[in-house]
Design a protein around this motif. Structure first.
Motif, PDB file in Angstrom:
ATOM      1  N   THR A 259       0.863  -1.186   0.000  1.00 26.26           N
ATOM      2  CA  THR A 259       0.000   0.000   0.000  1.00 26.26           C
ATOM      3  C   THR A 259       0.891   1.224   0.000  1.00 26.26           C
ATOM      4  O   THR A 259       2.042   1.168   0.459  1.00 26.26           O
ATOM      5  N   GLY A 260       0.376   2.333  -0.512  1.00 27.64           N
ATOM      6  CA  GLY A 260       1.216   3.518  -0.563  1.00 27.64           C
ATOM      7  C   GLY A 260       0.452   4.797  -0.807  1.00 27.64           C
ATOM      8  O   GLY A 260      -0.736   4.807  -1.131  1.00 27.64           O
ATOM      9  N   VAL A 261       1.182   5.879  -0.626  1.00 30.07           N
ATOM     10  CA  VAL A 261       0.692   7.227  -0.889  1.00 30.07           C
ATOM     11  C   VAL A 261       1.718   7.895  -1.793  1.00 30.07           C
ATOM     12  O   VAL A 261       2.927   7.794  -1.555  1.00 30.07           O
ATOM     13  N   ALA A 262       1.255   8.576  -2.828  1.00 27.68           N
ATOM     14  CA  ALA A 262       2.188   9.175  -3.771  1.00 27.68           C
ATOM     15  C   ALA A 262       1.665  10.503  -4.284  1.00 27.68           C
ATOM     16  O   ALA A 262       0.452  10.765  -4.274  1.00 27.68           O
ATOM     17  N   PHE A 263       2.587  11.340  -4.729  1.00 26.87           N
ATOM     18  CA  PHE A 263       2.269  12.621  -5.356  1.00 26.87           C
ATOM     19  C   PHE A 263       2.906  12.628  -6.745  1.00 26.87           C
ATOM     20  O   PHE A 263       4.028  12.126  -6.927  1.00 26.87           O
ATOM     21  N   THR A 264       2.212  13.210  -7.706  1.00 27.79           N
ATOM     22  CA  THR A 264       2.757  13.243  -9.059  1.00 27.79           C
ATOM     23  C   THR A 264       3.913  14.222  -9.184  1.00 27.79           C
ATOM     24  O   THR A 264       4.658  14.173 -10.161  1.00 27.79           O
ATOM     25  N   GLU A 331      -2.593  13.423 -13.875  1.00 27.52           N
ATOM     26  CA  GLU A 331      -2.162  14.820 -13.892  1.00 27.52           C
ATOM     27  C   GLU A 331      -2.661  15.535 -15.143  1.00 27.52           C
ATOM     28  O   GLU A 331      -3.081  16.698 -15.084  1.00 27.52           O
ATOM     29  N   ASN A 332      -2.658  14.844 -16.277  1.00 30.28           N
ATOM     30  CA  ASN A 332      -3.176  15.463 -17.498  1.00 30.28           C
ATOM     31  C   ASN A 332      -4.691  15.637 -17.442  1.00 30.28           C
ATOM     32  O   ASN A 332      -5.229  16.614 -17.965  1.00 30.28           O
ATOM     33  N   HIS A 333      -5.368  14.684 -16.781  1.00 26.63           N
ATOM     34  CA  HIS A 333      -6.832  14.754 -16.697  1.00 26.63           C
ATOM     35  C   HIS A 333      -7.281  15.888 -15.778  1.00 26.63           C
ATOM     36  O   HIS A 333      -8.165  16.684 -16.134  1.00 26.63           O
ATOM     37  N   TYR A 334      -6.666  15.977 -14.591  1.00 24.57           N
ATOM     38  CA  TYR A 334      -7.078  16.990 -13.613  1.00 24.57           C
ATOM     39  C   TYR A 334      -6.276  18.282 -13.730  1.00 24.57           C
ATOM     40  O   TYR A 334      -6.604  19.273 -13.069  1.00 24.57           O
ATOM     41  N   ARG A 335      -5.215  18.275 -14.538  1.00 20.04           N
ATOM     42  CA  ARG A 335      -4.384  19.456 -14.782  1.00 20.04           C
ATOM     43  C   ARG A 335      -3.880  20.072 -13.472  1.00 20.04           C
ATOM     44  O   ARG A 335      -3.869  21.272 -13.294  1.00 20.04           O
TER      45      ARG A 335
END
Length: 886
Positions: A259-264, A331-335
């Motif tokens: 399991t994990g948490v990540a930021f683009t 990231e491209n979807h939510y900009r």
């Protein structure tokens, strides 16, 4: 009939286009889960109970109507159909998570229940269907512990203690070392704890479990920690939270699960590089709660930190590659930079959440600028992306690199910035010390959501456990507090108020310094440097200024404040409080002599001593503000504030004035007022003693005429309530101006106006505008006089008023738009009707508050004035208000 439940996943999405992506209805988590499923990402099926149901839940006495129970049954059937499992089935059980989801992210503030649907029968079925008895019993013990804490509200510590005893009995250090039989015994111990503390056996009916959890998650919206977080982040209490019920996927099914948490992107710096952490054989709460220190997501991050455990990129390369593809899609979807929660179940990737990630101000600026320059968003969108109040973080000092450092240990650099303060070991003490004016560092083994008030009160946060995405790290970054987490060498004895570190013992009250950018923890106080606001900040400010209509000035009465304001982009001074100059130690005796004089002649003797000092003050400020408007408020506070109190002070004034001490004491007694805020102050002083304002006006004009590049003095008469008061005071100012111009052989432009700080002045603004060339709204006093509330005494009850919804926010922090705002709008409209070119501004503390600035834009004020360090905030907020209006 109102629909309260909306399904997602498995090719199903309820609702039309007004529902899809509607965070106000579905909450941020629910809207984004539906959004991820709709673009083909792997999302476990589930359903969202809307924020409207949260409101109805409280309106109905915390009960659910039968129609909603039927909708939820339909939602469960949807999950069963997609997964092929059945809720409560002993042979093939469906387990679900129950999680909150407000319309804006409130990390860690509300409750979650995982593994719901387990009981004494389904745990056996889960063991059989999964082929892993250890996993099944681990999930059951987790569920009992979480359900007992969140729903039954039992002591969480008792379960933690039982877990530690179970590990100690076997000589284990990690939870993962416990066998299936160990965990089965631990479950039995947990059930005994529940029955002893709750008085009833742990609930075995899965539907009872579900409704208990849904009610608890809705209930957590009104928890103390959630209320504090909403108050600190200006989130309305009537928004409510949604509840998301979703099929469980398991990161604790052995070495091929995680399991994990990540930021683009990096949420601390804004660097365009993946950032995150993961844990093998764990569930999500293990990461975000800081219970275990996780491993790095990328090889580069691991190598940079010098860590040995393999990154996910190295340990699970194929799953990591799929995760990286998802990052790019999201990231491209939510900009925008995304904060993602994921689970890997036996090498299968599942997405559990995405949202716009919390970030530091530095990161927010870089991300916004980078995305605009890459063409992903417009420059206007970039301006709108950055929270104005977050800019305050950029004004935080950094440690002087040349100063000596006594480094005790290092942890993870969880939130940048530097802070020094006294060690405290709990949130209540942090808040108490802060209220006494003490800077504190909150030191905890790990923080919990209940620590929110102490984290806000602290200058920095230090934890022994937890990673870069733990509760402490996420909340600290959002608040702009430096944070060092996962400093494993700390030995914290919170009960004994002792911290042992690097062979040294520190006690509560000792000084620590944290460097949240490097993770260093130092003994004592380390000197700091002020930041330079350049680079991405400068770029965004250029874009903001291009979209801004209102001017931004500063409240300043010293050359240093004036220069600081100009450095931050101020376009003049909106409030120069001359009384602050009177308190200077070198002139207070002359001020007291003037106040205690029995007649005009005596006052003029003292005023002659003050004239050159005032002239010097104004000259220094005017030199900094050459060519810019400077609004100067003539003497405003009650005279008693300047009076002597000690025998030595009376003696000093008596000697200067040549009169007896007893005479002065009698005069001081005559000046006593029962309610000085509404007493002999402001223009009432000028009406009674016009020579005071005459001296100040002369000092202003003499200073302005002495400079090659003169400012534009705007002389403000305070506390005006009638046209006649302003007429009398304007005559005094104009007469002084003509005398100085004749003496100097030089004329300068100037304006005379007033501060609107009384309701009567606002209502009579059309008449007052016949005399005054400008209005400056003094919203500190206008709020006091409109609400009938003393700002100095309100702190003890205003928090309760905000919590009970009487005021949405503290009206001294953010303008009371409905009441005080209405008076401002009336005054602005009436003032313009009489004098179309009247200049309108605001100079109270609200001039630095983004919500208040948005109101000023709506009303059409010409400028706002804020404290020097809030000028950047005001510039950005004014731009956002103009862009939003456009």
């Amino acid at each position: 009939m109102t629909q309260y439940v909306f399904r997602f996943g498995g090719g199903v999405s309820d609702g039309d286009e007004t529902v899809r992506g509607n965070k106000n209805l579905l909450g941020g988590k629910g809207a984004n889960l539906d959004g991820m499923a709709s673009i083909g990402l792997p999302v476990p099926p589930g359903f969202t109970i809307t924020t409207e149901m949260c409101t109805a839940y409280y309106a109905n006495g915390q009960t659910f109507p039968e129609s909603v129970r039927a909708e939820v049954a339909g939602g469960i059937a949807h999950i069963e159909q997609v997964t092929g499992k059945s809720f409560g089935d002993p042979a093939n059980p469906l387990l679900v998570s129950v999680r909150s989801g407000a319309r804006v992210s409130m990390p860690g503030m509300m409750d979650t229940v995982l593994n719901l649907g387990l009981n004494d029968a389904t745990v056996e079925g889960l063991a059989t269907s999964s082929g892993d008895a250890r996993f099944a019993w681990d999930s059951y013990r987790r569920f009992i512990q979480m359900y007992a804490d969140v729903v039954l509200e039992l002591d969480h510590g008792a379960f933690e203690e039982a877990l530690e005893v179970a590990k100690e009995d076997q000589g284990y250090y990690l939870d993962t070392e416990l066998s299936a039989d160990d965990l089965k015994a631990l479950v039995a111990a947990y059930k005994k704890l529940v029955e002893a503390e709750w008085g009833k056996p742990f609930p075995q009916d899965v539907h009872d479990q579900l409704w208990g959890a849904v009610g608890a998650v809705f209930g957590s919206w009104e928890s103390d920690r959630a209320k504090v977080y909403r108050r600190l982040n200006n989130i309305p209490g009537d928004w409510g939270t949604a509840v998301n019920v979703q099929a469980m996927v398991f990161g604790n099914m052995g070495e091929t699960s995680a399991t994990g948490v990540a930021f683009t992107r990096d949420p601390a710096t804004g660097e365009n590089a993946y950032y995150g952490e993961y844990l093998i054989n764990a569930q999500g709460e293990d990461v975000v709660a800081g219970i275990r220190t996780p491993q790095y997501l990328t090889k580069a991050a691991r190598e940079r930190a010098g860590a040995k455990p393999l990154s996910m990129e190295e340990a699970m390369p194929s799953v990591y590659a799929e995760l990286a593809r998802v990052f790019e899609i999201l990231e491209n979807h939510y900009r925008d930079m995304q904060d993602i929660e994921f689970t890997v179940e036996r090498e299968k990737l599942w997405m559990l959440q995405t949202r716009s990630g919390k970030r530091t101000a530095k990161a927010a600026l870089k991300i916004a600028v980078d995305m605009a320059e890459a063409g992903l968003i417009s420059t206007d969108e970039a301006v709108l992306r950055v929270d104005p109040m977050a800019l305050d973080q950029l004004l935080h000092p950094t440690l002087d690199p040349n100063a000596p450092r006594d480094v005790l240990t290092s942890g993870l650099p969880a939130s940048p910035g530097a802070a020094s303060g006294k060690i405290v070991f709990d949130a209540d003490t942090a808040e108490r010390f802060n209220d006494m004016g003490e800077a504190v560092i909150l030191v905890r083994i790990e923080t919990s959501p209940e620590d929110i008030h102490g984290m806000h009160a602290a200058k920095g946060i230090l934890t022994a456990r937890g990673g870069m995405t733990s509760h402490a790290a996420v909340v600290a970054r959002g608040m702009g507090r430096p944070c060092v987490s996962g400093a494993g060498s700390l030995q914290i004895d919170a009960a004994g108020r002792v911290l042992r570190i690097a062979g040294r013992t520190l006690t509560e009250g000792d000084i620590l310094t944290l460097d949240g950018s490097t993770g260093e923890v130092m003994a004592g106080e380390v000197p700091t440097l002020q930041p330079e606001l350049v680079g991405d900040f400068g770029t965004l400010m250029v874009w903001a200024d291009a979209g801004r209509r209102m001017k931004v000035r500063a409240n300043a009465e010293t050359p240093l404040d004036a220069q600081t304001a100009r450095d931050f982009g101020a376009e003049g001074i909106g409030l120069c409080r001359t009384e602050h100059m009177f308190f200077d130690a070198s002139r207070i005796t002359a001020v007291r002599q003037m106040i205690l004089a029995e007649d005009e002649k005596g006052r003029r003797v003292a005023l002659d001593k003050l004239l050159p000092e005032q002239r010097k003050d104004f000259t220094a400020i005017f030199e900094v503000m050459a060519g810019l408007p400077v609004t100067i408020r003539l003497l405003d506070p009650p005279l008693h504030e300047f009076l002597p109190h000690q025998e030595s002070e009376f003696a000093e004034v008596a000697e200067a004035a040549g009169v007896g001490i007893e005479v002065l004491k009698q005069r001081a007694a005559e000046l006593h007022e029962f309610n000085p805020m509404l007493g002999h102050r402001g223009c009432r002083l000028g009406v009674t003693y016009p020579e005071i304002y005459e001296m100040q006006a002369r000092a202003i004009f003499e200073a302005a005429c002495s400079l090659e590049v003169a400012p534009v003095p705007e002389i403000m008469i305070p506390l005006v309530g009638t046209k006649r008061e302003l007429e009398l005071m304007k005559d005094v100012v104009d007469k002084a101006a003509e005398e100085v111009f004749a003496e100097q052989g030089k004329r300068i432009d100037y304006l005379v106006g007033t501060m609107i700080e009384l309701p009567r002045a606002a209502l009579m603004a059309d008449e007052i505008a016949e005399v005054g060339s400008f209005f400056s709204f003094g919203t500190n006093d206008l709020t006091q006089t409109t609400l009938g509330v003393s700002r100095d005494d309100a702190a003890r009850f205003l928090t309760h008023y905000v919590d009970k919804g009487i005021y949405a926010r503290d009206p001294f922090v953010s303008l009371d738009v409905e009441g005080v705002g209405q008076l401002i709008e009336i005054a602005a409209t009436k003032g313009k009707a009489t004098r179309p070119d009247i200049k309108l501004g605001i100079c109270g503390e609200h001039g630095g508050d983004p919500a208040s600035i948005a109101f000023c834009e709506k009303v059409g004020l010409d400028y706002v004035s804020a404290s020097p360090y809030r000028v950047p905030i005001a510039r950005l907020a004014a731009a956002q208000a103009a862009l939003a209006k456009k």
